[in-house]
Design a protein around this motif. Structure first.
Motif, PDB file in Angstrom:
ATOM      1  N   GLU A   1       2.885   2.994  -1.663  1.00 45.31           N
ATOM      2  CA  GLU A   1       3.771   2.373  -2.648  1.00 45.31           C
ATOM      3  C   GLU A   1       5.242   2.506  -2.264  1.00 45.31           C
ATOM      4  OE1 GLU A   1       3.315   0.500  -5.059  1.00 45.31           O
ATOM      5  OE2 GLU A   1       1.254   0.735  -5.743  1.00 45.31           O
TER       6      GLU A   1
ATOM      7  N   ALA B   1       0.871   4.661 -10.498  1.00 48.14           N
ATOM      8  CA  ALA B   1       1.927   3.928 -11.204  1.00 48.14           C
ATOM      9  C   ALA B   1       2.439   4.729 -12.400  1.00 48.14           C
ATOM     10  CB  ALA B   1       1.405   2.565 -11.654  1.00 48.14           C
TER      11      ALA B   1
ATOM     12  N   ARG C   1       4.189  -3.409  -3.599  1.00 45.83           N
ATOM     13  CA  ARG C   1       4.759  -2.137  -3.997  1.00 45.83           C
ATOM     14  C   ARG C   1       5.452  -2.256  -5.350  1.00 45.83           C
ATOM     15  NH1 ARG C   1       7.630   0.096   1.565  1.00 45.83           N
ATOM     16  NH2 ARG C   1       5.703   0.691   2.637  1.00 45.83           N
TER      17      ARG C   1
ATOM     18  N   THR D   1      10.560   2.036  -5.592  1.00 45.28           N
ATOM     19  CA  THR D   1       9.885   3.267  -5.167  1.00 45.28           C
ATOM     20  C   THR D   1      10.366   3.771  -3.824  1.00 45.28           C
ATOM     21  OG1 THR D   1       8.085   1.948  -4.219  1.00 45.28           O
ATOM     22  CG2 THR D   1       7.798   2.758  -6.463  1.00 45.28           C
TER      23      THR D   1
ATOM     24  N   GLU E   1      -4.615   3.478  -8.273  1.00 47.85           N
ATOM     25  CA  GLU E   1      -3.369   2.722  -8.299  1.00 47.85           C
ATOM     26  C   GLU E   1      -2.706   2.811  -9.668  1.00 47.85           C
ATOM     27  OE1 GLU E   1      -3.796  -1.234  -6.871  1.00 47.85           O
ATOM     28  OE2 GLU E   1      -4.705  -0.623  -4.970  1.00 47.85           O
TER      29      GLU E   1
ATOM     30  N   THR F   1      -1.598   7.287  -1.441  1.00 50.36           N
ATOM     31  CA  THR F   1      -1.334   6.104  -2.264  1.00 50.36           C
ATOM     32  C   THR F   1       0.143   6.012  -2.615  1.00 50.36           C
ATOM     33  OG1 THR F   1      -3.574   6.286  -3.180  1.00 50.36           O
ATOM     34  CG2 THR F   1      -2.050   4.836  -4.325  1.00 50.36           C
TER      35      THR F   1
END
Length: 391
Positions: free
Chosen positions: A41, A376, A3, A7, A372, A37
């Protein structure tokens, strides 16, 4: 998957004008995967959406995402004679965001159309930042669509521009549209749509007895599926071809009748909504889109991730991912003859060239549009926004 640090304290509220299972479109599928997703995370996600059908759950949790739906008689982004639904949606979402103001950090609204007004007001009253991810660029740019509404359109467009903390643009065309509206560059964030890359074997060169074209999405006028059917009809007179249409929408019966009138009903399969589109993607040689406008087509992204070669219109977002003759074929929107020419080029693609284009499509997606990486980038943006709640 490790992760990203920090977050677990984030709580994002996603707001959509339509959602599964009532609407089977690229934006809904993209939002589902994006939200899941985020959860993986360590981000908490609550999703707000309307529900038109009585048997759609008012509340449920899927993939770790809490989904809250508000009952309406019609979609909240239509306006006009559906103004009451818009007003009721605006009140419900604004009140929900005010009442839960101490539990979330950021309001993330998918598409900047009429449905965004209520959530923006709610976020403002709650003192929380609000992001809008634009849905379409060019002539159908979100803010232009709102501004052109007969009932308070310019006023609502002004509200969207004034109350939004930041705008997410996923294509070059959208960035140009934002600049045209005089929105400060500091409020605009360029982040593409993302795709979860499937584990699939490279497509081998093979002779095709027929070319299989696939479309996935909603059957509405902006998708211009009548152009698609006319193109397939012209191609079928020269080469063996099959078209699979995955999805549904208001034009379904009209399009079935058109396929009959064009004499191609035997070559067109209306599959309806599919919970799993993987078999269709594995079967297809080409992904066909005749859209008149887009943002960055999620269905095209998904098809390319499976190595399905795109045959698509030159609309917002497309030229950011498709290079004509290298990893797909491009043609002009709303032009049947241009569509036919692109279909003929695709159907005539030699097996070895098709395999190379398929690999190039996947390489483009893996390098620039991985989910991903996209998540991010969003998390990094969330962290920079002022007004986030910290207990």
């Amino acid at each position: 998957m490790d992760r990203l640090p920090g977050t677990s304290s984030l709580h994002i509220v996603l707001v959509l004008p339509t959602y599964l299972p009532e609407s089977f479109g690229g934006a809904e599928q993209q939002s589902r995967k994006f939200a899941a997703t985020l959860v993986r995370e360590g981000v908490k996600v609550t999703l707000l959406a309307p529900r038109i059908e009585a048997d759609t759950p008012a509340r449920e949790t899927k993939d770790g995402v809490e989904i809250v739906r508000f009952r309406l008689s019609s979609l909240p982004n239509l306006g006009g004679r559906h103004f009451f639904s818009f007003a009721w949606w605006s009140l419900r979402t604004a009140w929900w965001l005010w009442r839960h103001r101490r539990s979330y950090d950021v309001v993330h609204i998918v598409h900047g159309r009429l449905h965004a007004v209520g959530p923006l007001i709610g976020a403002k009253l709650a003192g929380r930042p609000a992001l809008i991810k634009f849905g379409r660029g060019g002539e159908q740019f979100d803010i232009d669509t709102v501004k052109n509404k007969r009932l308070f359109g310019p006023q609502f467009a002004a509200v969207i521009k004034r109350l939004t903390t930041g705008f997410i643009a996923n294509s070059t065309q959208m960035v140009d549209d934002v600049e045209r509206h005089g929105i400060e560059k500091a409020r605009v964030h360029r982040i593409p749509n993302g795709v979860i890359m499937p584990q699939v074997e490279p497509r081998a060169a093979r002779e095709r007895s027929e070319s299989i074209f696939l479309f996935m999405g909603r059957f509405d006028r902006e998708k211009a599926i009548d152009t698609m059917l006319k193109g397939i009809a012209a191609l079928s007179g020269k080469r063996a071809a099959k078209l699979m249409l995955v999805g549904n929408g208001p034009r379904e019966e009209e399009l079935k009748a058109l396929a009959q009138d064009l004499g191609i009903a035997a070559h067109v399969e209306f599959t309806g909504r599919l919970d799993d589109v993987t078999p269709a993607l594995r079967e297809a040689d080409f992904y066909l889109s005749t859209s008149l406008s887009e943002g960055m087509s999620n269905s095209v992204l998904e098809a390319m991730s499976f190595g399905v070669v795109p045959v698509v219109t030159r609309v917002s977002g497309v030229e950011d991912m498709v290079e004509d003759g290298t990893n797909g074929y491009l043609f002009e929107a709303g032009d049947v003859s241009s569509c036919v020419e692109a279909l003929e080029r695709a159907a005539a693609t030699p097996p070895d060239s098709h395999a190379r284009m398929s690999a190039a499509a996947r390489e483009t997606l893996a390098a620039r549009f991985g989910m991903e990486s996209v998540v991010a980038q969003h998390i990094a943006l969330y962290r920079t926004l002022p007004g986030k709640y910290r207990p």
